[in-house]
Design a protein around this motif. Structure first.
Motif, PDB file in Angstrom:
ATOM      1  N   VAL A 167      30.685  53.282  25.811  1.00  0.00           N
ATOM      2  CA  VAL A 167      29.710  54.238  26.357  1.00  0.00           C
ATOM      3  C   VAL A 167      30.450  55.330  27.125  1.00  0.00           C
ATOM      4  O   VAL A 167      31.642  55.210  27.439  1.00  0.00           O
ATOM      5  N   ASP A 168      29.731  56.402  27.426  1.00  0.00           N
ATOM      6  CA  ASP A 168      30.370  57.584  28.018  1.00  0.00           C
ATOM      7  C   ASP A 168      31.131  57.262  29.298  1.00  0.00           C
ATOM      8  O   ASP A 168      32.197  57.821  29.562  1.00  0.00           O
ATOM      9  N   ASP A 169      30.548  56.404  30.147  1.00  0.00           N
ATOM     10  CA  ASP A 169      31.239  56.020  31.380  1.00  0.00           C
ATOM     11  C   ASP A 169      31.814  54.606  31.274  1.00  0.00           C
ATOM     12  O   ASP A 169      31.940  53.898  32.277  1.00  0.00           O
ATOM     13  N   GLY A 170      32.179  54.221  30.060  1.00  0.00           N
ATOM     14  CA  GLY A 170      32.706  52.879  29.841  1.00  0.00           C
ATOM     15  C   GLY A 170      34.196  52.768  30.119  1.00  0.00           C
ATOM     16  O   GLY A 170      34.847  53.703  30.627  1.00  0.00           O
ATOM     17  N   LEU A 171      34.737  51.618  29.725  1.00  0.00           N
ATOM     18  CA  LEU A 171      36.134  51.307  30.030  1.00  0.00           C
ATOM     19  C   LEU A 171      37.102  52.268  29.337  1.00  0.00           C
ATOM     20  O   LEU A 171      38.063  52.743  29.957  1.00  0.00           O
ATOM     21  N   LEU A 172      36.841  52.588  28.066  1.00  0.00           N
ATOM     22  CA  LEU A 172      37.772  53.435  27.325  1.00  0.00           C
ATOM     23  C   LEU A 172      37.828  54.853  27.900  1.00  0.00           C
ATOM     24  O   LEU A 172      38.919  55.398  28.124  1.00  0.00           O
ATOM     25  N   ASN A 173      36.672  55.446  28.157  1.00  0.00           N
ATOM     26  CA  ASN A 173      36.672  56.804  28.702  1.00  0.00           C
ATOM     27  C   ASN A 173      37.217  56.837  30.130  1.00  0.00           C
ATOM     28  O   ASN A 173      37.829  57.835  30.545  1.00  0.00           O
ATOM     29  N   SER A 174      36.990  55.777  30.885  1.00  0.00           N
ATOM     30  CA  SER A 174      37.573  55.717  32.237  1.00  0.00           C
ATOM     31  C   SER A 174      39.095  55.723  32.170  1.00  0.00           C
ATOM     32  O   SER A 174      39.770  56.407  32.966  1.00  0.00           O
ATOM     33  N   MET A 175      39.642  54.983  31.198  1.00  0.00           N
ATOM     34  CA  MET A 175      41.102  54.973  31.033  1.00  0.00           C
ATOM     35  C   MET A 175      41.604  56.347  30.599  1.00  0.00           C
ATOM     36  O   MET A 175      42.653  56.817  31.078  1.00  0.00           O
ATOM     37  N   LEU A 176      40.863  56.982  29.697  1.00  0.00           N
ATOM     38  CA  LEU A 176      41.283  58.318  29.254  1.00  0.00           C
ATOM     39  C   LEU A 176      41.258  59.318  30.404  1.00  0.00           C
ATOM     40  O   LEU A 176      42.146  60.186  30.512  1.00  0.00           O
ATOM     41  N   LEU A 179      44.203  58.984  32.449  1.00  0.00           N
ATOM     42  CA  LEU A 179      45.393  59.540  31.789  1.00  0.00           C
ATOM     43  C   LEU A 179      45.384  61.061  31.742  1.00  0.00           C
ATOM     44  O   LEU A 179      46.280  61.671  31.154  1.00  0.00           O
ATOM     45  N   GLY A 180      44.316  61.658  32.292  1.00  0.00           N
ATOM     46  CA  GLY A 180      44.283  63.115  32.370  1.00  0.00           C
ATOM     47  C   GLY A 180      43.370  63.791  31.376  1.00  0.00           C
ATOM     48  O   GLY A 180      43.350  65.037  31.314  1.00  0.00           O
ATOM     49  N   VAL A 181      42.622  63.039  30.563  1.00  0.00           N
ATOM     50  CA  VAL A 181      41.685  63.637  29.608  1.00  0.00           C
ATOM     51  C   VAL A 181      40.409  63.972  30.374  1.00  0.00           C
ATOM     52  O   VAL A 181      39.668  63.082  30.783  1.00  0.00           O
ATOM     53  N   SER A 182      40.173  65.264  30.577  1.00  0.00           N
ATOM     54  CA  SER A 182      39.047  65.674  31.424  1.00  0.00           C
ATOM     55  C   SER A 182      37.702  65.497  30.729  1.00  0.00           C
ATOM     56  O   SER A 182      36.692  65.260  31.383  1.00  0.00           O
ATOM     57  N   ASN A 183      37.659  65.633  29.430  1.00  0.00           N
ATOM     58  CA  ASN A 183      36.393  65.543  28.701  1.00  0.00           C
ATOM     59  C   ASN A 183      36.551  64.594  27.516  1.00  0.00           C
ATOM     60  O   ASN A 183      36.661  65.018  26.364  1.00  0.00           O
ATOM     61  N   PRO A 184      36.551  63.285  27.768  1.00  0.00           N
ATOM     62  CA  PRO A 184      36.736  62.326  26.664  1.00  0.00           C
ATOM     63  C   PRO A 184      35.551  62.350  25.719  1.00  0.00           C
ATOM     64  O   PRO A 184      34.443  62.735  26.095  1.00  0.00           O
ATOM     65  N   PRO A 185      35.783  61.968  24.479  1.00  0.00           N
ATOM     66  CA  PRO A 185      34.699  62.025  23.479  1.00  0.00           C
ATOM     67  C   PRO A 185      33.583  61.024  23.775  1.00  0.00           C
ATOM     68  O   PRO A 185      33.798  59.991  24.403  1.00  0.00           O
ATOM     69  N   GLY A 186      32.397  61.384  23.319  1.00  0.00           N
ATOM     70  CA  GLY A 186      31.259  60.455  23.413  1.00  0.00           C
ATOM     71  C   GLY A 186      31.226  59.586  22.176  1.00  0.00           C
ATOM     72  O   GLY A 186      30.620  59.949  21.168  1.00  0.00           O
ATOM     73  N   TRP A 187      31.865  58.432  22.258  1.00  0.00           N
ATOM     74  CA  TRP A 187      32.044  57.592  21.075  1.00  0.00           C
ATOM     75  C   TRP A 187      30.704  57.181  20.459  1.00  0.00           C
ATOM     76  O   TRP A 187      30.591  57.064  19.240  1.00  0.00           O
ATOM     77  N   LEU A 188      29.710  56.947  21.312  1.00  0.00           N
ATOM     78  CA  LEU A 188      28.406  56.519  20.814  1.00  0.00           C
ATOM     79  C   LEU A 188      27.329  57.585  20.997  1.00  0.00           C
ATOM     80  O   LEU A 188      26.238  57.457  20.438  1.00  0.00           O
ATOM     81  N   SER A 189      27.593  58.616  21.783  1.00  0.00           N
ATOM     82  CA  SER A 189      26.585  59.635  22.051  1.00  0.00           C
ATOM     83  C   SER A 189      26.796  60.906  21.238  1.00  0.00           C
ATOM     84  O   SER A 189      25.897  61.736  21.150  1.00  0.00           O
TER      85      SER A 189
END
Length: 332
Positions: A167-176, A179-189
């Motif tokens: 999800v947008d505020d899930g574990l993967l996007n939090s890690m990104l 790491l400096g990714v300001s706008n991680p992709p919405g994997w499910l959205s």
């Protein structure tokens, strides 16, 4: 049939000129045959044994598979709606309407894409992992168990876990973000990514099954063939091309057909991860569309026509794939 043998008593001397003595007539073997049973009686016994073992299974198969399929086919020719009786016969109207139904056609396209991704990823990834795990030792045994665990888990449980990650505020996007990714992709959205994400989750869960099948195939290849190819100067790639790959033909057949069927049946992961969205029908598949039409829209007759079309499509593709892959097994 009982056999009775006449022999000389142990310890008694052989008398020349008598039966059993050197030069004399040899003892005869008398065969006493039990009376043969009539052919009809043997046939009845065979039928009785067949009924004892086969009939219970056939009854279960009839009740749980054939009868529901027959009822579904019957409903597909009606306009059955439990909240709008009476049910009337509409013939082939439901089936012909499918060809102009945008939602059905979109679900069909999504299903084809999901099935293609699942089939390719599970077979390529399963073969690669199987070759890495084709070693002896407790570590490799433990890794095999780890890769097979998702197969035995419920699809709903797997989907809930991946939803918490993707999800947008899930574990993967939090890690990104860390790491400096300001706008991680919405994997499910994101509508352009959601279907690929769902396909990845389905393939991830099915990967362990392919690994086990390919491992069994690799361990069934005679080591002498690999050694002979090495002696003839074949490197690792040539040994894989001319020895390993042809010998894995039965495993490829099993994994490909099972992946095709699994891709067409995909429902649980879509229901939990995206509920067919984001957007109208973005990740809707045939199985998902059948359930939505039957139980949310209450159009049981039309949903039955979708299910019949899906059944015919899956059966046709499976038979064609099985025939082509089995020809490859023979030629290999």
């Amino acid at each position: 049939m009982r056999i009775r043998t006449l022999t000389r008593p142990e310890g008694s001397p052989a008398t020349p000129g008598k039966p059993g003595a050197p030069g004399g007539p040899q003892p005869t073997i008398a065969l006493k045959r039990s009376p043969r049973r009539p052919r009809q009686a043997r046939s009845r016994d065979g039928l009785s044994r067949f009924a004892l073992f086969a009939v219970p299974g056939l009854l279960v198969y009839l009740a749980l598979v054939l009868v529901p399929i027959g009822i579904t086919v019957g409903y597909s020719f009606t306009n059955k709606n439990p909240f709008n009786p009476p049910t009337q016969w509409v013939g082939l109207s439901n089936l012909t309407s499918l060809f102009s139904d945008d939602e059905f056609l979109k679900a069909l396209g999504n299903t084809a894409l999901v099935t293609a991704i699942v089939t390719v990823v599970t077979n390529a990834g399963g073969l690669a992992l199987a070759m890495l795990l084709d070693r002896r030792g407790w570590l490799y045994n433990a890794l095999r168990s780890v890769f097979f665990v998702p197969v035995v888990l419920s699809a709903v449980v797997v989907s809930v876990i991946w939803q918490a990650i993707l999800v947008d505020d899930g574990l993967l996007n939090s890690m990104l973000r860390q790491l400096g990714v300001s706008n991680p992709p919405g994997w499910l959205s994101d509508p352009s990514l959601a279907l690929y994400t769902v396909s990845w989750v389905i393939a991830w869960q099915s990967l362990g099954f392919c690994v086990v099948i390919y491992l069994a195939g690799l361990q069934g290849i005679p080591q002498e063939l690999q050694e002979a190819a090495a002696i003839d100067g074949c490197g690792p790639f040539m040994r894989f091309r001319h020895v390993t790959w042809p010998m894995l033909a039965p495993a490829v057949t099993i994994n490909t057909v099972m992946s095709l069927i699994g891709g067409f049946k995909a429902y649980d992961q879509i229901q939990v991860l995206t509920n067919g969205g984001p957007g109208p029908g973005t990740t809707s598949t045939l199985a998902f569309q059948v359930i939505q039409t039957a139980f949310n829209g209450n159009h049981v007759g039309y949903a039955s026509a979708m299910a019949v079309a899906m059944l015919v499509l899956v059966a046709a593709i499976s038979v064609i794939a099985l025939g082509l892959l089995q020809k490859r097994e023979v030629s290999s």
